[in-house]
Design a protein around this motif. Structure first.
Motif, PDB file in Angstrom:
ATOM      1  N   UNK A  32      49.564 -63.819  -9.367  1.00 57.08           N
ATOM      2  CA  UNK A  32      48.480 -64.587  -9.990  1.00 57.08           C
ATOM      3  C   UNK A  32      47.910 -65.641  -9.056  1.00 57.08           C
ATOM      4  N   UNK A  33      48.667 -66.016  -8.015  1.00 54.17           N
ATOM      5  CA  UNK A  33      48.157 -66.962  -7.024  1.00 54.17           C
ATOM      6  C   UNK A  33      46.991 -66.381  -6.220  1.00 54.17           C
ATOM      7  N   UNK A  34      46.746 -65.072  -6.348  1.00 52.78           N
ATOM      8  CA  UNK A  34      45.615 -64.457  -5.653  1.00 52.78           C
ATOM      9  C   UNK A  34      44.305 -64.638  -6.413  1.00 52.78           C
ATOM     10  N   UNK A  35      44.363 -65.203  -7.609  1.00 51.86           N
ATOM     11  CA  UNK A  35      43.149 -65.443  -8.395  1.00 51.86           C
ATOM     12  C   UNK A  35      42.450 -66.721  -7.921  1.00 51.86           C
ATOM     13  N   UNK A  36      41.138 -66.778  -8.137  1.00 54.51           N
ATOM     14  CA  UNK A  36      40.386 -67.977  -7.782  1.00 54.51           C
ATOM     15  C   UNK A  36      39.173 -67.642  -6.934  1.00 54.51           C
ATOM     16  N   UNK A  37      38.594 -68.655  -6.315  1.00 50.60           N
ATOM     17  CA  UNK A  37      37.391 -68.523  -5.489  1.00 50.60           C
ATOM     18  C   UNK A  37      37.793 -68.624  -4.017  1.00 50.60           C
ATOM     19  N   UNK A  38      37.311 -67.685  -3.201  1.00 50.71           N
ATOM     20  CA  UNK A  38      37.759 -67.617  -1.814  1.00 50.71           C
ATOM     21  C   UNK A  38      36.601 -67.360  -0.852  1.00 50.71           C
ATOM     22  N   UNK A  65      31.945 -64.546   0.111  1.00 49.21           N
ATOM     23  CA  UNK A  65      32.463 -65.446  -0.913  1.00 49.21           C
ATOM     24  C   UNK A  65      32.874 -64.562  -2.077  1.00 49.21           C
ATOM     25  N   UNK A  66      34.123 -64.700  -2.534  1.00 47.62           N
ATOM     26  CA  UNK A  66      34.648 -63.747  -3.513  1.00 47.62           C
ATOM     27  C   UNK A  66      35.409 -64.468  -4.629  1.00 47.62           C
ATOM     28  N   UNK A  67      35.160 -64.014  -5.837  1.00 47.60           N
ATOM     29  CA  UNK A  67      35.857 -64.523  -7.015  1.00 47.60           C
ATOM     30  C   UNK A  67      36.862 -63.482  -7.476  1.00 47.60           C
ATOM     31  N   UNK A  68      38.125 -63.883  -7.650  1.00 51.53           N
ATOM     32  CA  UNK A  68      39.179 -63.002  -8.134  1.00 51.53           C
ATOM     33  C   UNK A  68      39.526 -63.419  -9.558  1.00 51.53           C
ATOM     34  N   UNK A  69      39.111 -62.602 -10.525  1.00 45.85           N
ATOM     35  CA  UNK A  69      39.212 -62.916 -11.951  1.00 45.85           C
ATOM     36  C   UNK A  69      40.445 -62.257 -12.565  1.00 45.85           C
ATOM     37  N   UNK A  70      41.297 -63.040 -13.183  1.00 46.45           N
ATOM     38  CA  UNK A  70      42.444 -62.503 -13.912  1.00 46.45           C
ATOM     39  C   UNK A  70      41.933 -61.859 -15.206  1.00 46.45           C
ATOM     40  N   UNK A 221      41.938 -64.857   2.998  1.00 45.02           N
ATOM     41  CA  UNK A 221      41.370 -65.453   1.791  1.00 45.02           C
ATOM     42  C   UNK A 221      41.672 -66.951   1.782  1.00 45.02           C
ATOM     43  N   UNK A 222      40.655 -67.766   2.050  1.00 42.43           N
ATOM     44  CA  UNK A 222      40.817 -69.218   2.050  1.00 42.43           C
ATOM     45  C   UNK A 222      40.232 -69.790   0.761  1.00 42.43           C
ATOM     46  N   UNK A 223      41.082 -70.395  -0.044  1.00 43.24           N
ATOM     47  CA  UNK A 223      40.656 -70.846  -1.367  1.00 43.24           C
ATOM     48  C   UNK A 223      39.727 -72.051  -1.282  1.00 43.24           C
ATOM     49  N   UNK A 224      38.680 -72.010  -2.113  1.00 46.15           N
ATOM     50  CA  UNK A 224      37.714 -73.102  -2.219  1.00 46.15           C
ATOM     51  C   UNK A 224      37.555 -73.443  -3.697  1.00 46.15           C
ATOM     52  N   UNK A 228      32.203 -72.991  -6.800  1.00 46.43           N
ATOM     53  CA  UNK A 228      31.366 -72.241  -5.863  1.00 46.43           C
ATOM     54  C   UNK A 228      31.177 -70.796  -6.305  1.00 46.43           C
ATOM     55  N   UNK A 229      32.041 -70.316  -7.185  1.00 42.71           N
ATOM     56  CA  UNK A 229      31.944 -68.947  -7.693  1.00 42.71           C
ATOM     57  C   UNK A 229      31.479 -68.919  -9.144  1.00 42.71           C
ATOM     58  N   UNK A 230      30.750 -69.952  -9.550  1.00 41.76           N
ATOM     59  CA  UNK A 230      30.289 -70.037 -10.944  1.00 41.76           C
ATOM     60  C   UNK A 230      29.436 -68.838 -11.338  1.00 41.76           C
ATOM     61  N   UNK A 231      28.619 -68.330 -10.408  1.00 39.56           N
ATOM     62  CA  UNK A 231      27.758 -67.186 -10.711  1.00 39.56           C
ATOM     63  C   UNK A 231      28.587 -65.957 -11.061  1.00 39.56           C
TER      64      UNK A 231
END
Length: 296
Positions: A32-38, A65-70, A221-224, A228-231
């Motif tokens: 689950x740590x792979x989720x988020x904005x990167x 720029x990539x969003x990983x959604x659980x 994958x560097x988390x931000x 930034x991934x709101x779209x």
């Protein structure tokens, strides 16, 4: 004496169970740590070929720029959908990874857009997590099973499995038809790293497999900030029901087949293009018709 022995055995059993559960909880958290904005950097370079006359292809660099959604979070299954943020208002559905605990059923790539369903024995997958990777249209890509390792502050999962050609090469390479992928997933202080040691393999029914070239790859994958991934978050909110139906249809098809072969194009269009054209309100019947047209 007998009661003491029974109590000792019971305490030992409880201790082992607690340790196993603690390890599984660590595994689940790492996934689950792979989720988020990167901010993602893709880097690949061919390193070696057994053919002295082989001319190495150019190195490959890209960023996104990539969003990983659980999208699923169950005791024995975790699913993460990746979405590319091209512009503030433009989002493209990307790949998906499903993780399933002690899963005996894998799909193994066999060249020519074909996958075989393989069933592993229970002992060989004890304590392991299967990673199943799906393409942008939710068709299968590759899968493999391995144990998450937590040692010296590191969290690592590693597996080798055959896969189709990567998207960066499948339109202009015909000298090989299987990517033998050595995938290492590592959770890091900055996010996570997908490190690869790949072999580009030419497979033929009437000859031994031949390695064309080897390759080193890094997907960093560097988390931000999630903002930034709101779209991508908004896009998924509007489209998640459609893709839940697509996943369900694929689950039905994959469960019904020992061997799956897909057509590359139908009426000049690829499957992802057909599915991307569907409206969010598309029915199960429409989705079924779209996918089944590509199944041979």
């Amino acid at each position: 004496m007998r009661n003491l022995l029974q109590s000792t055995v019971l305490l030992l059993f409880i201790s082992i169970s607690v340790q196993a559960q603690s390890k599984k909880d660590q595994d689940r958290q790492a996934i689950k740590d792979m989720c988020g904005c990167y901010e993602v950097t893709f880097k690949y370079a061919e390193t070696f070929s057994p053919d002295g006359n082989y001319k190495k292809h150019d190195d490959y660099y890209a960023s996104a720029l990539e969003w990983a959604q659980l999208i699923e979070d169950e005791e024995n299954k975790i699913s993460i959908q990746h979405l590319l943020v091209v512009q503030d208002t433009m989002v493209i559905k990307h790949w998906r990874q499903d993780w399933s605990f002690e899963d005996p059923n894998l799909f193994i790539y066999d060249a020519n857009n074909t996958w075989n369903r393989v069933e592993k024995d229970d002992q060989s997958i004890k304590g392991q997590w299967a990673q199943k990777v799906y393409q942008v249209d939710d068709s299968p890509r590759y899968s493999g099973s391995a144990t998450w390792i937590h040692v010296d502050g590191k969290k690592i999962w590693q597996n080798t499995t055959p896969a189709p050609l990567p998207r960066r090469e499948y339109t202009h390479r015909s000298d090989y038809n299987i990517m033998e992928r050595n995938n290492q997933v590592q959770i890091t202080t900055y996010g996570w790293l997908h490190e690869q040691d790949n072999s580009k393999v030419l497979h033929a029914a009437d000859a031994d497999d031949r390695i064309i070239a080897e390759e080193k790859g890094y997907n960093i994958y560097e988390q931000v900030a999630d903002e930034r991934c709101a779209a991508a978050q908004s896009w998924w909110e509007a489209n998640q029901e459609l893709w839940a139906k697509v996943r369900k249809e694929w689950d039905r098809i994959l469960a019904s087949k020992e061997r799956l072969k897909l057509k590359k194009k139908v009426d000049g269009k690829r499957l992802y293009s057909v599915l991307f054209d569907l409206k969010p309100t598309a029915t199960t019947a429409e989705i079924h018709q779209a996918i089944i047209a590509f199944v041979e």
